[in-house]
Design a protein around this motif. Structure first.
Motif, PDB file in Angstrom:
ATOM      1  N   THR A  36     -27.540  67.858 -50.880  1.00  0.00           N
ATOM      2  CA  THR A  36     -27.044  68.077 -49.525  1.00  0.00           C
ATOM      3  C   THR A  36     -28.005  67.563 -48.465  1.00  0.00           C
ATOM      4  O   THR A  36     -27.732  67.682 -47.275  1.00  0.00           O
ATOM      5  N   GLY A  37     -29.103  66.987 -48.882  1.00  0.00           N
ATOM      6  CA  GLY A  37     -30.119  66.524 -47.946  1.00  0.00           C
ATOM      7  C   GLY A  37     -29.964  65.068 -47.578  1.00  0.00           C
ATOM      8  O   GLY A  37     -28.996  64.404 -47.961  1.00  0.00           O
ATOM      9  N   PRO A  38     -30.931  64.563 -46.835  1.00  0.00           N
ATOM     10  CA  PRO A  38     -30.886  63.162 -46.435  1.00  0.00           C
ATOM     11  C   PRO A  38     -31.125  62.241 -47.624  1.00  0.00           C
ATOM     12  O   PRO A  38     -31.657  62.664 -48.658  1.00  0.00           O
ATOM     13  N   LEU A  39     -30.732  60.985 -47.476  1.00  0.00           N
ATOM     14  CA  LEU A  39     -31.017  59.996 -48.501  1.00  0.00           C
ATOM     15  C   LEU A  39     -32.524  59.888 -48.678  1.00  0.00           C
ATOM     16  O   LEU A  39     -33.278  60.045 -47.718  1.00  0.00           O
ATOM     17  N   TYR A  40     -32.950  59.640 -49.890  1.00  0.00           N
ATOM     18  CA  TYR A  40     -34.383  59.483 -50.144  1.00  0.00           C
ATOM     19  C   TYR A  40     -34.572  58.363 -51.146  1.00  0.00           C
ATOM     20  O   TYR A  40     -33.631  57.884 -51.766  1.00  0.00           O
ATOM     21  N   ARG A  41     -35.804  57.948 -51.284  1.00  0.00           N
ATOM     22  CA  ARG A  41     -36.161  56.912 -52.246  1.00  0.00           C
ATOM     23  C   ARG A  41     -37.280  57.430 -53.121  1.00  0.00           C
ATOM     24  O   ARG A  41     -38.111  58.210 -52.656  1.00  0.00           O
ATOM     25  N   GLN A  42     -37.291  56.987 -54.346  1.00  0.00           N
ATOM     26  CA  GLN A  42     -38.391  57.331 -55.235  1.00  0.00           C
ATOM     27  C   GLN A  42     -39.158  56.039 -55.495  1.00  0.00           C
ATOM     28  O   GLN A  42     -38.658  55.120 -56.141  1.00  0.00           O
ATOM     29  N   LEU A  43     -40.352  55.978 -54.957  1.00  0.00           N
ATOM     30  CA  LEU A  43     -41.216  54.810 -55.113  1.00  0.00           C
ATOM     31  C   LEU A  43     -42.341  55.204 -56.051  1.00  0.00           C
ATOM     32  O   LEU A  43     -43.235  55.958 -55.665  1.00  0.00           O
ATOM     33  N   GLY A  44     -42.254  54.723 -57.263  1.00  0.00           N
ATOM     34  CA  GLY A  44     -43.202  55.188 -58.270  1.00  0.00           C
ATOM     35  C   GLY A  44     -42.921  56.660 -58.510  1.00  0.00           C
ATOM     36  O   GLY A  44     -41.798  57.057 -58.771  1.00  0.00           O
ATOM     37  N   GLY A  45     -43.919  57.490 -58.380  1.00  0.00           N
ATOM     38  CA  GLY A  45     -43.732  58.925 -58.538  1.00  0.00           C
ATOM     39  C   GLY A  45     -43.582  59.657 -57.219  1.00  0.00           C
ATOM     40  O   GLY A  45     -43.557  60.881 -57.184  1.00  0.00           O
ATOM     41  N   ARG A  46     -43.470  58.916 -56.126  1.00  0.00           N
ATOM     42  CA  ARG A  46     -43.412  59.535 -54.804  1.00  0.00           C
ATOM     43  C   ARG A  46     -42.000  59.529 -54.241  1.00  0.00           C
ATOM     44  O   ARG A  46     -41.268  58.551 -54.366  1.00  0.00           O
ATOM     45  N   ILE A  47     -41.651  60.615 -53.584  1.00  0.00           N
ATOM     46  CA  ILE A  47     -40.386  60.718 -52.868  1.00  0.00           C
ATOM     47  C   ILE A  47     -40.684  60.401 -51.411  1.00  0.00           C
ATOM     48  O   ILE A  47     -41.596  60.980 -50.816  1.00  0.00           O
ATOM     49  N   VAL A  48     -39.914  59.479 -50.841  1.00  0.00           N
ATOM     50  CA  VAL A  48     -40.085  59.138 -49.433  1.00  0.00           C
ATOM     51  C   VAL A  48     -38.721  59.109 -48.755  1.00  0.00           C
ATOM     52  O   VAL A  48     -37.690  58.891 -49.390  1.00  0.00           O
ATOM     53  N   TYR A  49     -38.748  59.341 -47.466  1.00  0.00           N
ATOM     54  CA  TYR A  49     -37.539  59.360 -46.648  1.00  0.00           C
ATOM     55  C   TYR A  49     -37.696  58.333 -45.536  1.00  0.00           C
ATOM     56  O   TYR A  49     -38.731  58.293 -44.870  1.00  0.00           O
ATOM     57  N   ALA A  50     -36.669  57.526 -45.322  1.00  0.00           N
ATOM     58  CA  ALA A  50     -36.663  56.611 -44.184  1.00  0.00           C
ATOM     59  C   ALA A  50     -36.361  57.428 -42.933  1.00  0.00           C
ATOM     60  O   ALA A  50     -35.508  58.328 -42.951  1.00  0.00           O
ATOM     61  N   VAL A  51     -37.052  57.120 -41.856  1.00  0.00           N
ATOM     62  CA  VAL A  51     -36.851  57.847 -40.604  1.00  0.00           C
ATOM     63  C   VAL A  51     -35.388  57.752 -40.168  1.00  0.00           C
ATOM     64  O   VAL A  51     -34.795  58.745 -39.741  1.00  0.00           O
ATOM     65  N   GLU A  52     -34.768  56.575 -40.329  1.00  0.00           N
ATOM     66  CA  GLU A  52     -33.363  56.413 -39.924  1.00  0.00           C
ATOM     67  C   GLU A  52     -32.432  57.282 -40.766  1.00  0.00           C
ATOM     68  O   GLU A  52     -31.426  57.790 -40.263  1.00  0.00           O
ATOM     69  N   ASP A  53     -32.758  57.508 -42.049  1.00  0.00           N
ATOM     70  CA  ASP A  53     -31.943  58.382 -42.893  1.00  0.00           C
ATOM     71  C   ASP A  53     -32.069  59.838 -42.453  1.00  0.00           C
ATOM     72  O   ASP A  53     -31.093  60.587 -42.492  1.00  0.00           O
ATOM     73  N   LEU A  54     -33.264  60.239 -42.056  1.00  0.00           N
ATOM     74  CA  LEU A  54     -33.462  61.604 -41.569  1.00  0.00           C
ATOM     75  C   LEU A  54     -32.658  61.831 -40.291  1.00  0.00           C
ATOM     76  O   LEU A  54     -32.008  62.868 -40.131  1.00  0.00           O
ATOM     77  N   CYS A  55     -32.678  60.843 -39.392  1.00  0.00           N
ATOM     78  CA  CYS A  55     -31.917  60.966 -38.142  1.00  0.00           C
ATOM     79  C   CYS A  55     -30.417  61.009 -38.416  1.00  0.00           C
ATOM     80  O   CYS A  55     -29.693  61.814 -37.816  1.00  0.00           O
ATOM     81  N   ALA A  56     -29.945  60.164 -39.324  1.00  0.00           N
ATOM     82  CA  ALA A  56     -28.515  60.140 -39.657  1.00  0.00           C
ATOM     83  C   ALA A  56     -28.080  61.470 -40.265  1.00  0.00           C
ATOM     84  O   ALA A  56     -27.004  61.990 -39.948  1.00  0.00           O
TER      85      ALA A  56
END
Length: 99
Positions: A36-56
């Protein structure tokens, strides 16, 4: 020696993303687990969120009043809805840039 300009972060790790949207880290993690959360990416072992995805994602939760109760229905596929919102925002930016 050339000084490189500092660019604003494009991706935020979970603690910074939670702070950005005003949630606790654990709440953002729960949203990620439930889908139910914003889109995220898994880069290697890290979870990151694009600022534009958080805003959307935050824009999906817009209400007109405290009694609204969610007058804007949640789409059956929130991720597809976020992608459509982002595409519309990009198109609007491109139109304004052409003017």
């Amino acid at each position: 020696m050339r000084v490189q300009p500092t660019l604003p972060p494009r991706y935020l790790r979970t603690p910074d993303a939670a702070n950005f949207v005003g949630l606790s880290i654990r709440t953002l993690e729960k949203h990620r687990s439930c889908g139910t959360g914003p889109l995220y990416r898994q880069l290697g072992g890290r979870i990151v969120y694009a600022v534009e995805d958080l805003c959307a994602w935050a824009d999906l939760n817009v209400r007109l009043s405290t009694g609204d109760g969610g007058g804007i229905p949640m789409p059956s596929d929130p991720r597809a809805y976020i992608i459509r919102l982002q595409a519309r925002a990009r198109e609007a930016q491109q139109r304004s840039a052409r003017r």
